[in-house]
Design a protein around this motif. Structure first.
Motif, PDB file in Angstrom:
ATOM      1  N   ARG A  27      56.077  17.962  47.657  1.00  0.00           N
ATOM      2  CA  ARG A  27      56.658  16.887  48.463  1.00  0.00           C
ATOM      3  C   ARG A  27      56.744  15.565  47.687  1.00  0.00           C
ATOM      4  NH1 ARG A  27      54.416  20.575  51.548  1.00  0.00           N
ATOM      5  NH2 ARG A  27      55.115  20.927  53.685  1.00  0.00           N
ATOM      6  N   CYS A  28      56.645  15.651  46.360  1.00  0.00           N
ATOM      7  CA  CYS A  28      56.714  14.424  45.576  1.00  0.00           C
ATOM      8  C   CYS A  28      57.813  14.545  44.524  1.00  0.00           C
ATOM      9  CB  CYS A  28      55.364  14.123  44.909  1.00  0.00           C
ATOM     10  SG  CYS A  28      54.907  15.268  43.604  1.00  0.00           S
ATOM     11  N   VAL A  42      52.901   9.462  39.307  1.00  0.00           N
ATOM     12  CA  VAL A  42      53.217  10.249  40.501  1.00  0.00           C
ATOM     13  C   VAL A  42      51.960  10.902  41.064  1.00  0.00           C
ATOM     14  CG1 VAL A  42      54.432  12.305  41.341  1.00  0.00           C
ATOM     15  CG2 VAL A  42      55.626  10.655  39.893  1.00  0.00           C
ATOM     16  N   ASN A  46      49.352   9.594  44.599  1.00  0.00           N
ATOM     17  CA  ASN A  46      49.487  10.473  45.762  1.00  0.00           C
ATOM     18  C   ASN A  46      48.110  10.773  46.335  1.00  0.00           C
ATOM     19  OD1 ASN A  46      49.788  12.809  47.445  1.00  0.00           O
ATOM     20  ND2 ASN A  46      51.752  13.213  46.483  1.00  0.00           N
ATOM     21  N   TRP A  49      47.239  14.508  46.794  1.00  0.00           N
ATOM     22  CA  TRP A  49      46.949  15.204  45.540  1.00  0.00           C
ATOM     23  C   TRP A  49      45.558  14.834  45.037  1.00  0.00           C
ATOM     24  CZ3 TRP A  49      45.635  13.855  40.576  1.00  0.00           C
ATOM     25  CH2 TRP A  49      45.694  14.884  39.632  1.00  0.00           C
TER      26      TRP A  49
END
Length: 301
Positions: A27-28, A42, A46, A49
């Motif tokens: 979803r990233c 990233v 998150n 994550w």
């Protein structure tokens, strides 16, 4: 038996962490080992994550402890099989499509773990705690060079996720050797007494290097596919590396009696069969994942 149970418990925690990471990765924005700063931004930006990473890290700590309690030829296959079992169960609970090969692997892994447990006896249950340091450094250096070549190939964007996962497995195997070294120092000196020897050894620094190379490859491969496909590739390659290299580096002996030796060899062979069974689904899963990401994130490049 304590080391085997600790390895299984650690594998469940680690596998749950991978499952959380996978949901976050799907979803990233797309990541690539060619853009390490973007990859780090990233991932570390998150929260989901990071939560999965914390669980996986807890599982890794448990593995280090278990490697100080039992031979690597028992702990490492149990850990790898336990992760694969956990991920396939998670995939089933999420109603993902599972191939017959993956279902066969799901049934084979508990058998492999049972065989490994039965192979443990009082005469060979002790774990090696002292490494042949020159051999360890040489094996680690050569393996990381091979992984660096894998990163160069992966950076071109053409490497399949399973291949990237396998290269990640080698890097994780290097980290695992250092983890066993740390586990041996903990077993010999205790938690408090081992702080000085650990910091003065090369183990924590080589562990960090192997972990960094492995995570860049593995997270990229997991975004392209499903954890139940890429994790077995990484773990079985790392498993073979750890058992072969770890047994030599830490001078651990295999069971002397024919029956326990056969049981351990068969249990190890079954964990290797997992990769062949799961790998058959790798291409289909990678294509499905790419379609799902294109639908969910049409604007992400």
């Amino acid at each position: 038996m304590t080391g085997l149970l600790a390895a299984l418990a650690s594998a469940v925690v680690y596998g749950l962490g991978l499952a959380v990471e996978q949901r976050a990765l799907h979803r990233c924005a797309a990541i690539s080992v060619r853009r390490p700063l973007h990859l780090a931004r990233v991932l570390f930006g998150n929260p989901r994550w990071l939560g999965g990473c914390a669980l996986a890290a807890a599982g890794s700590v448990g593995l280090v402890v278990s490697l100080g309690l039992a031979p690597v030829s028992v702990v490492q296959p149990a850990f790898a099989g336990g992760i694969s079992l956990t991920l396939l169960v998670v995939a089933l609970l999420q109603r993902q499509r599972i191939s017959r090969g993956e279902l066969a692997a799901l049934g084979a892994m508990p058998v492999a773990l049972l065989l490994l447990a039965l192979s443990l006896g009082p005469r060979d249950a002790a774990a090696g705690t002292t490494a042949d340091l020159p051999l360890l450094l040489a094996v680690s250096a050569v393996t990381l060079v091979v992984c660096a070549g894998g990163m160069a190939v992966a950076g071109g964007g053409n490497a399949p996720a399973a291949v990237m996962g396998s290269a990640a497995g080698l890097a994780q195997g290097v980290a695992g050797l250092q983890g066993k070294g740390i586990g041996g120092l903990l077993a010999d000196h205790g938690i408090v007494g081992a702080v000085g020897p650990v910091l003065l050894s090369p183990f924590p620094y080589l562990y960090a290097l192997g972990w960094a190379v492995g995570i860049a490859l593995f997270q990229t491969s997991m975004q392209r596919s499903r954890a139940s496909v890429t994790a077995p590739a990484a773990n079985v390659v790392g498993n073979v590396f750890m058992v072969v290299a770890g047994t030599a580096v830490f001078a651990e002996s295999l069971p002397a009696e024919p029956l326990p030796l056969a049981l351990r060899a068969l249990g190890f062979a079954l964990t290797l069969a997992v990769v062949a069974l799961v790998h058959r689904a790798a291409g289909r899963v990678e294509e499905e994942t790419a379609r799902q990401r294109a639908t969910a994130l049409p604007a992400v490049s």
